[in-house]
Design an enzyme around this catalytic site. Structure first.
Site, PDB file in Angstrom:
ATOM      1  N   ASP A 238       6.462  35.591  19.155  1.00  0.00           N
ATOM      2  CA  ASP A 238       5.646  36.283  20.144  1.00  0.00           C
ATOM      3  C   ASP A 238       4.901  37.495  19.586  1.00  0.00           C
ATOM      4  OD1 ASP A 238       4.557  37.173  22.492  1.00  0.00           O
ATOM      5  OD2 ASP A 238       6.427  37.502  23.559  1.00  0.00           O
TER       6      ASP A 238
ATOM      7  N   HIS B  71       8.770  32.854  28.429  1.00  0.00           N
ATOM      8  CA  HIS B  71       9.483  33.954  29.100  1.00  0.00           C
ATOM      9  C   HIS B  71       9.953  33.552  30.504  1.00  0.00           C
ATOM     10  CE1 HIS B  71       7.838  36.386  25.911  1.00  0.00           C
ATOM     11  NE2 HIS B  71       6.618  36.416  26.402  1.00  0.00           N
TER      12      HIS B  71
HETATM   13 ZN    ZN Z   1       3.129  35.957  24.808  1.00  0.00          ZN
END
Ligand code: ZN
Length: 466
Positions: A332, A281
């Site tokens: 994720d 991220h």
């Molecule tokens: Zn994660």
């Protein structure tokens, strides 16, 4: 212990494909010779032989899924309820904290088995499991510290998926060593208990040639500088190192308040980045961080469907591509499980941001779908410590697309990737081979019926207490 999957179809070693995407590009009439789970020889413009099994559609390399929290699959789609005007990542995290309290080791294995089977069905054959659910409800350590890690290894073996296990060090609830909350108790380790866990995981993975072991720090807010240094020194390996880096603006602000530096800037200055690192991220980076990260050859671990679902923000993909940054994809939270949707969401996020078309390409590759797939393949390889791609010596992981779909049947090879990634919605991954063994045959996995009924039972128990 062996990592063979007894359910896998026993496979011959010779295959023939009318077209296949090799590391060097598309090729026709490809004879693939597999020995000991690896590509022994790949002949192009070849004649089929009587012993060769015909692969009935375009052959592509499979992909490594570089970021997974397996247990979160149980709540996929269950958080799409507006509870307050400020719903965000942080309110989603509250629900996740609540649900995690209900998950037993058996539940964790059942959820992961179903997830991993479904990863294989869409073309992932390796997963980077960012594993931080270590302890029992209430935070007590299990008698065997690696209890939850064992469940994940078992799930990967039952499914036939390669596991890049990333045990996570998670000690604090915020910068400056804020004590963890009770809701985080199942995740928490000291440096010493983490190192002991890592050693146990290393023992568990001995003789599992397809499984890898890496290192992970949950985030800069969850560990101290001293902990990162101690762990990297103690585990003197070349294995990948993963960390959540800048998913939320609040994280960036907290890092600035604590250290005067932004997260990637801090990591570069205080620890140093290299190609071992995978920064999950990299949503909120400034230009300097972005260029520094690209030139370090660290991988940006992008999770486009989760980042969109959580309202994280838009990764600066165009700028990162221009800086020749390395990146890969992960599912994720598993709100979606699809290589197609990850790559399409990534490209479309850039188009929506820029109000332009065809954003993620490179000078040597102007076909967007081909560039997306190639970059995600390379980044996934680096972050998960594998080498996928149809080339001599690589592990024999590959898939076959369904040639019955008109876009696949009619397309010239150069258009296959764009047609698949941008115009096809159903799953077109028909057959999947991992280390030379067929794990998905005609869209089916040998264990999928049993796994599905176990998973339904666990969803009911964990989510609805029935
Ligand atoms: Zn994660």
């Amino acid at each position: 212990m062996s990592d063979s999957n007894p359910s896998a179809t026993s496979s011959p070693t010779l295959y023939f494909a009318e077209r296949a995407l090799l590391a060097s590009g598309w090729a026709n009439n490809v004879l693939i010779d597999i020995r000991n789970g690896h590509f022994h020889r790949i002949h192009t413009d070849a004649k089929s032989s009587a012993e060769a099994v015909c692969l009935s559609g375009p052959v592509l390399p499979t992909m490594a899924n570089l970021h997974s929290h397996a247990f979160q699959r149980v709540m996929a789609g269950a958080a799409e309820v507006s509870l307050c005007p400020e719903d965000s990542f942080w309110s989603w995290r509250n629900l996740m904290y609540k649900i995690v309290q209900n998950i037993s080791p058996d539940d964790a294995r059942i959820i992961a088995t179903e997830l991993y089977i479904n990863m294989l069905k869409v073309g992932y054959t390796q997963v980077g499991e960012f594993h931080y659910l270590h302890h029992a409800q209430g935070g007590q350590a299990y008698g065997d510290q690696s209890e939850m890690s064992r469940q994940l290894i078992q799930a990967a073996d039952d499914a036939g998926l390669g596991l890049s296990l990333l045990p996570v060090l998670y000690s604090y609830s915020g910068f400056g060593g804020l004590p963890p909350t009770q809701r985080q108790a199942r995740f928490i380790n000291s440096t010493d208990s983490y190192l002991a866990l890592h050693q146990q995981c290393s023992r568990l993975l001995t003789n599992h040639s397809r499984h890898k072991l890496g290192i992970a720090f949950h985030s800069l807010r969850a560990v101290s500088k001293e902990q990162i240094e101690t762990v990297l020194q103690a585990l003197d390996t070349t294995s990948p190192v993963h960390i959540h880096i800048a998913e939320q603006q609040k994280e960036v602000q907290d890092c600035l308040s604590f250290s005067g530096q932004r997260p990637v800037q801090w990591l570069q200055n205080e620890i140093g980045l290299s190609e071992r690192w995978c920064l999950i991220h990299g949503t909120h980076l400034d230009n300097k961080e972005l260029k520094g990260m690209a030139s370090s050859h660290a991988v940006a671990g992008l999770c486009p469907t989760t980042e969109a679902n959580l309202g994280d923000g838009i990764f600066a993909g165009v700028e990162f591509e221009k800086a020749h940054g390395r990146w890969g994809i992960g599912s994720d939270s598993h709100v979606s499980l699809s290589i197609v949707e990850e790559l399409r969401t990534l490209e479309y996020s850039q188009r929506l941001r820029d109000q332009q078309r065809n954003r993620l390409h490179r000078p040597q590759q102007n076909r967007v779908g081909d560039n997306l797939y190639q970059q995600a393949l390379l980044g996934g390889n680096q972050a998960c410590d594998v080498r996928f791609g149809l080339a001599q010596g690589h592990r024999a992981d590959f898939m076959v697309l369904d040639s019955h779909h008109p876009f696949i049947a009619a397309s010239e090879s150069k258009d296959v990737m764009n047609r698949w990634l941008f115009a096809c919605n159903g799953n077109l991954v028909k057959d999947v081979f991992a280390a030379g063994k067929q794990q998905i045959k005609n869209f089916k996995h040998a264990h999928e019926e049993a796994s599905r009924s176990d998973f339904i039972r666990v969803i009911k128990k964990v989510m609805y207490d029935t």
